[in-house]
Structure formats: structure tokens, C-alpha cells
Design a protein around this motif. Structure first.
Motif, PDB file in Angstrom:
ATOM      1  N   ASP A  55     114.772  52.352  31.990  1.00  0.00           N
ATOM      2  CA  ASP A  55     114.265  51.043  32.397  1.00  0.00           C
ATOM      3  C   ASP A  55     113.160  51.195  33.442  1.00  0.00           C
ATOM      4  OD1 ASP A  55     114.474  48.059  32.471  1.00  0.00           O
ATOM      5  OD2 ASP A  55     115.081  48.476  34.544  1.00  0.00           O
ATOM      6  N   GLN A  58     109.984  52.776  31.786  1.00  0.00           N
ATOM      7  CA  GLN A  58     109.342  51.819  30.872  1.00  0.00           C
ATOM      8  C   GLN A  58     108.572  50.770  31.662  1.00  0.00           C
ATOM      9  OE1 GLN A  58     112.665  50.544  28.438  1.00  0.00           O
ATOM     10  NE2 GLN A  58     111.977  51.813  26.730  1.00  0.00           N
ATOM     11  N   ASN A  59     109.182  50.259  32.728  1.00  0.00           N
ATOM     12  CA  ASN A  59     108.477  49.287  33.574  1.00  0.00           C
ATOM     13  C   ASN A  59     107.258  49.911  34.232  1.00  0.00           C
ATOM     14  OD1 ASN A  59     110.147  47.105  33.060  1.00  0.00           O
ATOM     15  ND2 ASN A  59     111.536  47.601  34.724  1.00  0.00           N
ATOM     16  N   ARG A  61     105.483  52.412  33.122  1.00  0.00           N
ATOM     17  CA  ARG A  61     104.443  52.607  32.090  1.00  0.00           C
ATOM     18  C   ARG A  61     103.761  51.288  31.745  1.00  0.00           C
ATOM     19  NH1 ARG A  61     103.257  56.125  28.626  1.00  0.00           N
ATOM     20  NH2 ARG A  61     103.518  54.735  26.863  1.00  0.00           N
ATOM     21  N   GLU A  62     104.518  50.198  31.772  1.00  0.00           N
ATOM     22  CA  GLU A  62     103.940  48.890  31.451  1.00  0.00           C
ATOM     23  C   GLU A  62     103.050  48.376  32.590  1.00  0.00           C
ATOM     24  OE1 GLU A  62     105.814  44.543  30.793  1.00  0.00           O
ATOM     25  OE2 GLU A  62     106.669  46.133  29.539  1.00  0.00           O
ATOM     26  N   LEU A  63     103.516  48.536  33.841  1.00  0.00           N
ATOM     27  CA  LEU A  63     102.784  48.000  34.985  1.00  0.00           C
ATOM     28  C   LEU A  63     101.682  48.922  35.494  1.00  0.00           C
ATOM     29  CD1 LEU A  63     105.829  46.539  36.933  1.00  0.00           C
ATOM     30  CD2 LEU A  63     104.154  45.272  35.556  1.00  0.00           C
ATOM     31  N   ASN A  64     101.901  50.230  35.402  1.00  0.00           N
ATOM     32  CA  ASN A  64     100.944  51.190  35.937  1.00  0.00           C
ATOM     33  C   ASN A  64     100.994  52.469  35.111  1.00  0.00           C
ATOM     34  OD1 ASN A  64      99.290  52.789  37.473  1.00  0.00           O
ATOM     35  ND2 ASN A  64     100.243  52.268  39.425  1.00  0.00           N
ATOM     36  N   PRO A  65     100.419  52.451  33.912  1.00  0.00           N
ATOM     37  CA  PRO A  65     100.522  53.606  33.016  1.00  0.00           C
ATOM     38  C   PRO A  65      99.956  54.901  33.611  1.00  0.00           C
ATOM     39  CG  PRO A  65      99.230  51.827  32.002  1.00  0.00           C
ATOM     40  CD  PRO A  65      99.674  51.356  33.332  1.00  0.00           C
ATOM     41  N   ASP A  74     106.081  59.629  29.694  1.00  0.00           N
ATOM     42  CA  ASP A  74     105.418  59.005  28.554  1.00  0.00           C
ATOM     43  C   ASP A  74     106.468  58.631  27.523  1.00  0.00           C
ATOM     44  OD1 ASP A  74     106.154  61.393  27.277  1.00  0.00           O
ATOM     45  OD2 ASP A  74     104.150  62.248  27.434  1.00  0.00           O
ATOM     46  N   GLU A  75     106.039  58.215  26.345  1.00  0.00           N
ATOM     47  CA  GLU A  75     106.999  57.803  25.314  1.00  0.00           C
ATOM     48  C   GLU A  75     107.947  58.936  24.938  1.00  0.00           C
ATOM     49  OE1 GLU A  75     105.192  55.897  21.937  1.00  0.00           O
ATOM     50  OE2 GLU A  75     103.881  54.702  23.215  1.00  0.00           O
TER      51      GLU A  75
END
Length: 186
Positions: A55, A58-59, A61-65, A74-75
Motif C-alpha cells: 500500500d 503503490q501510493n 509510485r502514484e504520488l511521486n514516481p 517499481d511494479e
């Protein structure tokens, strides 16, 4: 519950230093599982900690990749944790009905959010014993107490997997919780 006691840079693993998260209990859980691969509490706890990491990353990566990539997340790394979590939960479930993973169970859940400006610090604490719950809550409240609290921590009790009681702790709260009289005394 060791994650609630990590407070300084010495407690934060190098690979996530500065990311604002630490999971100091992970090596201990892995060591327990190396020694006792079918230990259901360790399987369940490690799965939960990995789910929290999934979690968090993932957050991130979404907010600050770019920041996530800077930490090597990464994925692929998230997918590895997801696969391991599924495996751990499958092993716990296969351990038999003598464990609380399949039969009726009881536990406590505290949900709270502490705010500091536009930053939220959220916690969901799950404990099976009242003394563990009190300790974890006191740790959480002392950690977020410095940044202010929402004033709305909610404690829910479950028995046999069903919700039996909800207590809004704000009325019992003044930077610490007065556990006497306990809302869950039997």
C-alpha cells in the motif's frame, strides 16, 4: 507491533531511509518462519506487514514516481510482495482449522488519523488481547501526539468475526487514553 516503536534514523532500514516508513519486525518474522515455516501467527503478521508495504509503495509510485524509483520500488518489487503475501496467507490457511485463520475469532481494531498541516498519519491497529491493544494505542498516540490528532479515534471489538462494540475514544482521550474503566471490561 514493533513498527510502532521505530522513531529515529537508527531504526529505519537503509533501503527506505527518508521515506518515512520502517518495518523493523520484518527480519524477526522472517527468522521465525525460517525456523518454524508453519507458524500461523508469524505467517499472518508478515503477510500483514507486506500488505502495508504494498500500500505504501503503490501510493508513493502514484504520488511521486521518481521518489519511488529512487528507492528501487517499481511494479516488479510491488508484484513480488503481492505474490509473497498471497503465498503466506495460503500457507496460513492450509495450516489447519486449529488456528484462528479459519475459525471463529475475536480481536480489536483501532482506526485513527493524525493531521499535521496537509499531511495525514493514519493507523489501523489490530490486536487480539486488550493488553496488546492498550500498549499499541499508547505507542500510536505518543507518536502522533506531537503532530496533533483528529480527535476521532474509533475502537471496534469483534467476537466470532462479528462486530460487537464500537467506542469513540475521543471522549476518553487527552493525549493518552484513560483505560480505567475499560470500555471492554468483561
Amino acid at each position: 507491533m514493533l513498527c510502532l516503536t521505530a522513531t529515529g534514523p537508527a531504526d529505519v532500514p537503509e533501503e527506505i531511509d527518508g521515506a518515512g516508513q520502517s518495518w523493523p519486525e520484518e527480519p524477526w518474522l522472517r527468522a521465525a518462519l525460517d525456523r518454524h515455516p508453519g507458524h500461523v501467527p508469524a505467517l499472518t503478521l508478515l503477510a500483514g506487514r507486506l500488505a502495508q508495504q504494498i500500500d505504501f509503495w503503490q501510493n508513493m509510485r502514484e504520488l511521486n514516481p521518481e521518489a519511488a524509483e529512487g528507492y528501487g520500488e517499481d511494479e516488479t518489487t510491488i508484484g513480488r510482495r503481492q505474490a509473497e503475501t498471497e503465498d503466506l496467507l495460503a500457507r496460513a490457511g492450509a495450516a489447519g482449522t486449529g488456528h484462528h485463520t479459519t475459525g471463529p475469532y475475536g480481536f480489536y481494531v483501532l482506526d485513527d488519523t493524525g493531521w499535521s498541516g496537509s499531511t495525514a498519519h493514519c493507523a489501523t491497529i489490530v490486536a487480539s488481547r486488550p493488553d496488546e491493544l492498550r500498549w499499541a494505542c499508547d505507542q500510536w498516540f505518543s507518536v502522533v501526539g506531537g503532530c496533533g490528532l483528529s480527535g476521532a479515534p474509533i475502537l471496534t471489538a469483534y467476537a466470532h468475526g462479528e462486530e460487537v462494540s464500537v467506542v469513540h475514544l475521543a471522549e476518553h482521550f487527552d493525549r493518552t487514553v484513560d483505560w480505567t474503566p475499560s470500555p471492554f471490561r468483561r
